[in-house]
Write a protein that holds these residues in place. Structure first.
Motif, PDB file in Angstrom:
ATOM      1  N   UNK A  90       0.822  -1.204   0.000  1.00 16.80           N
ATOM      2  CA  UNK A  90       0.000   0.000   0.000  1.00 16.80           C
ATOM      3  C   UNK A  90       0.863   1.264   0.000  1.00 16.80           C
ATOM      4  N   UNK A  91       1.957   1.252   0.765  1.00 18.91           N
ATOM      5  CA  UNK A  91       2.847   2.414   0.828  1.00 18.91           C
ATOM      6  C   UNK A  91       3.505   2.667  -0.525  1.00 18.91           C
ATOM      7  N   UNK A  92       3.962   1.599  -1.174  1.00 16.59           N
ATOM      8  CA  UNK A  92       4.602   1.747  -2.479  1.00 16.59           C
ATOM      9  C   UNK A  92       3.627   2.345  -3.481  1.00 16.59           C
ATOM     10  N   UNK A  93       2.404   1.842  -3.500  1.00 17.53           N
ATOM     11  CA  UNK A  93       1.431   2.290  -4.489  1.00 17.53           C
ATOM     12  C   UNK A  93       0.895   3.687  -4.188  1.00 17.53           C
ATOM     13  N   UNK A  94       0.749   4.029  -2.913  1.00 19.77           N
ATOM     14  CA  UNK A  94       0.120   5.300  -2.564  1.00 19.77           C
ATOM     15  C   UNK A  94       1.111   6.442  -2.360  1.00 19.77           C
ATOM     16  N   UNK A  95       2.342   6.123  -1.962  1.00 20.34           N
ATOM     17  CA  UNK A  95       3.301   7.186  -1.638  1.00 20.34           C
ATOM     18  C   UNK A  95       4.452   7.301  -2.647  1.00 20.34           C
ATOM     19  N   UNK A  96       4.923   6.173  -3.159  1.00 21.54           N
ATOM     20  CA  UNK A  96       6.079   6.209  -4.052  1.00 21.54           C
ATOM     21  C   UNK A  96       5.690   6.265  -5.525  1.00 21.54           C
ATOM     22  N   UNK A  97       4.711   5.469  -5.934  1.00 18.27           N
ATOM     23  CA  UNK A  97       4.324   5.451  -7.348  1.00 18.27           C
ATOM     24  C   UNK A  97       3.871   6.830  -7.837  1.00 18.27           C
ATOM     25  N   UNK A  98       3.061   7.593  -7.084  1.00 21.22           N
ATOM     26  CA  UNK A  98       2.692   8.933  -7.558  1.00 21.22           C
ATOM     27  C   UNK A  98       3.897   9.868  -7.674  1.00 21.22           C
ATOM     28  N   UNK A  99       4.918   9.667  -6.873  1.00 22.05           N
ATOM     29  CA  UNK A  99       6.104  10.531  -6.902  1.00 22.05           C
ATOM     30  C   UNK A  99       7.053  10.164  -8.045  1.00 22.05           C
ATOM     31  N   UNK A 124      13.489  -2.392  -3.207  1.00 27.92           N
ATOM     32  CA  UNK A 124      12.241  -2.585  -2.486  1.00 27.92           C
ATOM     33  C   UNK A 124      12.083  -1.500  -1.426  1.00 27.92           C
ATOM     34  N   UNK A 125      10.895  -1.437  -0.877  1.00 24.22           N
ATOM     35  CA  UNK A 125      10.586  -0.513   0.220  1.00 24.22           C
ATOM     36  C   UNK A 125      10.099  -1.357   1.389  1.00 24.22           C
ATOM     37  N   UNK A 126      10.863  -1.322   2.486  1.00 21.34           N
ATOM     38  CA  UNK A 126      10.577  -2.179   3.630  1.00 21.34           C
ATOM     39  C   UNK A 126      10.626  -1.385   4.919  1.00 21.34           C
ATOM     40  N   UNK A 127      10.028  -1.952   5.945  1.00 17.89           N
ATOM     41  CA  UNK A 127      10.053  -1.321   7.258  1.00 17.89           C
ATOM     42  C   UNK A 127      11.473  -1.263   7.797  1.00 17.89           C
ATOM     43  N   UNK A 128      11.786  -0.182   8.493  1.00 13.84           N
ATOM     44  CA  UNK A 128      13.099  -0.060   9.126  1.00 13.84           C
ATOM     45  C   UNK A 128      13.321  -1.183  10.135  1.00 13.84           C
ATOM     46  N   UNK A 129      12.250  -1.689  10.738  1.00 12.45           N
ATOM     47  CA  UNK A 129      12.387  -2.810  11.667  1.00 12.45           C
ATOM     48  C   UNK A 129      12.926  -4.057  10.959  1.00 12.45           C
ATOM     49  N   UNK A 130      12.608  -4.192   9.680  1.00 11.82           N
ATOM     50  CA  UNK A 130      13.013  -5.373   8.910  1.00 11.82           C
ATOM     51  C   UNK A 130      14.484  -5.296   8.496  1.00 11.82           C
ATOM     52  N   UNK A 131      14.972  -4.096   8.180  1.00 13.12           N
ATOM     53  CA  UNK A 131      16.292  -3.968   7.539  1.00 13.12           C
ATOM     54  C   UNK A 131      17.329  -3.283   8.425  1.00 13.12           C
ATOM     55  N   UNK A 132      16.980  -2.951   9.660  1.00  9.20           N
ATOM     56  CA  UNK A 132      17.911  -2.189  10.512  1.00  9.20           C
ATOM     57  C   UNK A 132      19.270  -2.878  10.643  1.00  9.20           C
ATOM     58  N   UNK A 133      19.288  -4.163  10.916  1.00 12.05           N
ATOM     59  CA  UNK A 133      20.563  -4.866  11.114  1.00 12.05           C
ATOM     60  C   UNK A 133      21.379  -4.917   9.828  1.00 12.05           C
ATOM     61  N   UNK A 134      20.732  -5.159   8.699  1.00  9.45           N
ATOM     62  CA  UNK A 134      21.440  -5.242   7.421  1.00  9.45           C
ATOM     63  C   UNK A 134      21.988  -3.880   7.003  1.00  9.45           C
ATOM     64  N   UNK A 135      21.279  -2.805   7.322  1.00 12.00           N
ATOM     65  CA  UNK A 135      21.800  -1.465   7.055  1.00 12.00           C
ATOM     66  C   UNK A 135      23.042  -1.202   7.899  1.00 12.00           C
ATOM     67  N   UNK A 136      22.994  -1.605   9.171  1.00 14.44           N
ATOM     68  CA  UNK A 136      24.141  -1.379  10.062  1.00 14.44           C
ATOM     69  C   UNK A 136      25.361  -2.174   9.607  1.00 14.44           C
ATOM     70  N   UNK A 137      25.157  -3.355   9.027  1.00  9.50           N
ATOM     71  CA  UNK A 137      26.273  -4.185   8.565  1.00  9.50           C
ATOM     72  C   UNK A 137      26.730  -3.827   7.159  1.00  9.50           C
ATOM     73  N   UNK A 138      26.021  -2.919   6.501  1.00 12.62           N
ATOM     74  CA  UNK A 138      26.406  -2.524   5.153  1.00 12.62           C
ATOM     75  C   UNK A 138      25.943  -3.478   4.073  1.00 12.62           C
ATOM     76  N   UNK A 139      25.092  -4.414   4.396  1.00 13.51           N
ATOM     77  CA  UNK A 139      24.583  -5.352   3.395  1.00 13.51           C
ATOM     78  C   UNK A 139      23.489  -4.731   2.541  1.00 13.51           C
ATOM     79  N   UNK A 140      22.803  -3.751   3.094  1.00  9.38           N
ATOM     80  CA  UNK A 140      21.794  -2.982   2.382  1.00  9.38           C
ATOM     81  C   UNK A 140      22.124  -1.505   2.485  1.00  9.38           C
ATOM     82  N   UNK A 141      21.655  -0.738   1.494  1.00  8.00           N
ATOM     83  CA  UNK A 141      21.853   0.714   1.479  1.00  8.00           C
ATOM     84  C   UNK A 141      20.484   1.370   1.372  1.00  8.00           C
ATOM     85  N   UNK A 142      20.211   2.342   2.237  1.00 11.24           N
ATOM     86  CA  UNK A 142      18.942   3.068   2.213  1.00 11.24           C
ATOM     87  C   UNK A 142      19.042   4.239   1.243  1.00 11.24           C
TER      88      UNK A 142
END
Length: 302
Positions: free
Chosen positions: A205-214, A241-259
């Protein structure tokens, strides 16, 4: 002033609820350890006491009618109160059925449930179901859950929702993805392959309502019904992808994902607590709701 004796019995209500939940007198009889004839007799006694038919009978099949559908949540509420009285008398503790959408159920609730259970003095039986927002709302409408926690919005008139807390969403790519080196390239982000959740998901819903219009029309290259699978696919270099910070917090801290935040608004969505309007508020439900309010996660400051 004396009151007229009740024509309804808890046994009749239990039979009615079991027939609705299990779909037939045969299945209800098995669930209640009763004979099928006893179940049918109790159901007939209930309809005579109410002077109302609760089911349409067609070729020996029972189909709940509109009267039955309206009666069901009220019957279940009375049974909830009776069960609570039994638990109070026997110190049997509480029982609570919880339905939660994927991010909340997989990444937050396990810890919260452990804390809640530890805080209870008596026995505490918790049942957790995890699905997308649509599936959680359906569980609540069927009264298969006592409370729901959702990431999307609730438009069902029979349900009551209150704001619980806020969640931040982030657009992410794997560390080796070209966009990791050019996070502000909105054209490249628009043209990228996107991984999204299925329809009915609050994350979708967030992707379709907030990101797609932008950004314009996005390429939904892969649709998955599991947040963890999406995260792992993005980490491997398969798209955005667009995911909750709760889902990707550890991977962002380890550098496996980039926000990817440059050029994008901060994506904050509300999370809600939802109950059926006819649901009887047991002490267990009230205690759990209060605990959730006290332990609600707080958004990080940027």
């Amino acid at each position: 002033m004396s009151q007229r004796p009740l024509r309804l019995t808890l046994r009749q209500l239990s039979v009615f609820v079991a027939v609705v939940q299990h779909g037939s007198t045969t299945a209800a009889a098995q669930a209640l350890a009763m004979s099928q004839s006893a179940v049918s007799a109790a159901l007939s006694d209930l309809e005579r006491a109410l002077d109302q038919q609760l089911f349409d009978r067609m070729a020996k099949r029972l189909n709940i009618n509109e009267t039955g559908r309206q009666f069901f949540p009220r019957a279940l509420s009375l049974l909830d109160q009776a069960h609570e009285l039994e638990r109070f008398a026997s110190s049997a503790g509480m029982q609570l059925r919880i339905a939660a959408s994927n991010t909340i159920g997989s990444y937050l609730l396990p810890t919260l449930l452990a804390g809640f259970r530890h805080a209870q003095r008596g026995p505490c039986e918790l049942d957790l179901r995890i699905g997308n927002t649509h599936e959680v709302l359906q569980d609540l409408l069927r009264l298969d859950a006592d409370i729901g926690l959702i990431e999307g919005t609730c438009h069902e008139r029979e349900l009551s929702s209150v704001h619980w807390c806020d969640d931040e969403m982030v657009v992410v790519v794997g560390a080796g993805h070209p966009l990791a080196e050019h996070p502000g390239d909105l054209q490249a982000l628009r043209d990228a392959e996107w991984l999204v959740r299925e329809r009915g998901s609050g994350t979708r819903e967030i992707v379709e309502q907030r990101l797609a219009p932008l950004l314009g029309n996005l390429r939904f290259e892969l649709e998955l019904g599991n947040t963890e699978a999406i995260k792992r696919a993005v980490m491997s270099g398969f798209g955005v992808s667009c995911l909750s910070l709760h889902v990707v917090r550890d991977e962002l801290a380890r550098g496996q994902l980039v926000a990817l935040r440059e050029g994008l608004p901060r994506l904050v969505r509300p999370w809600y607590l939802v109950v059926h309007q006819e649901k009887y508020p047991t002490q267990g439900l009230l205690a759990f709701t209060e605990y959730l309010r006290r332990t609600a996660p707080v958004l990080p400051q940027h």
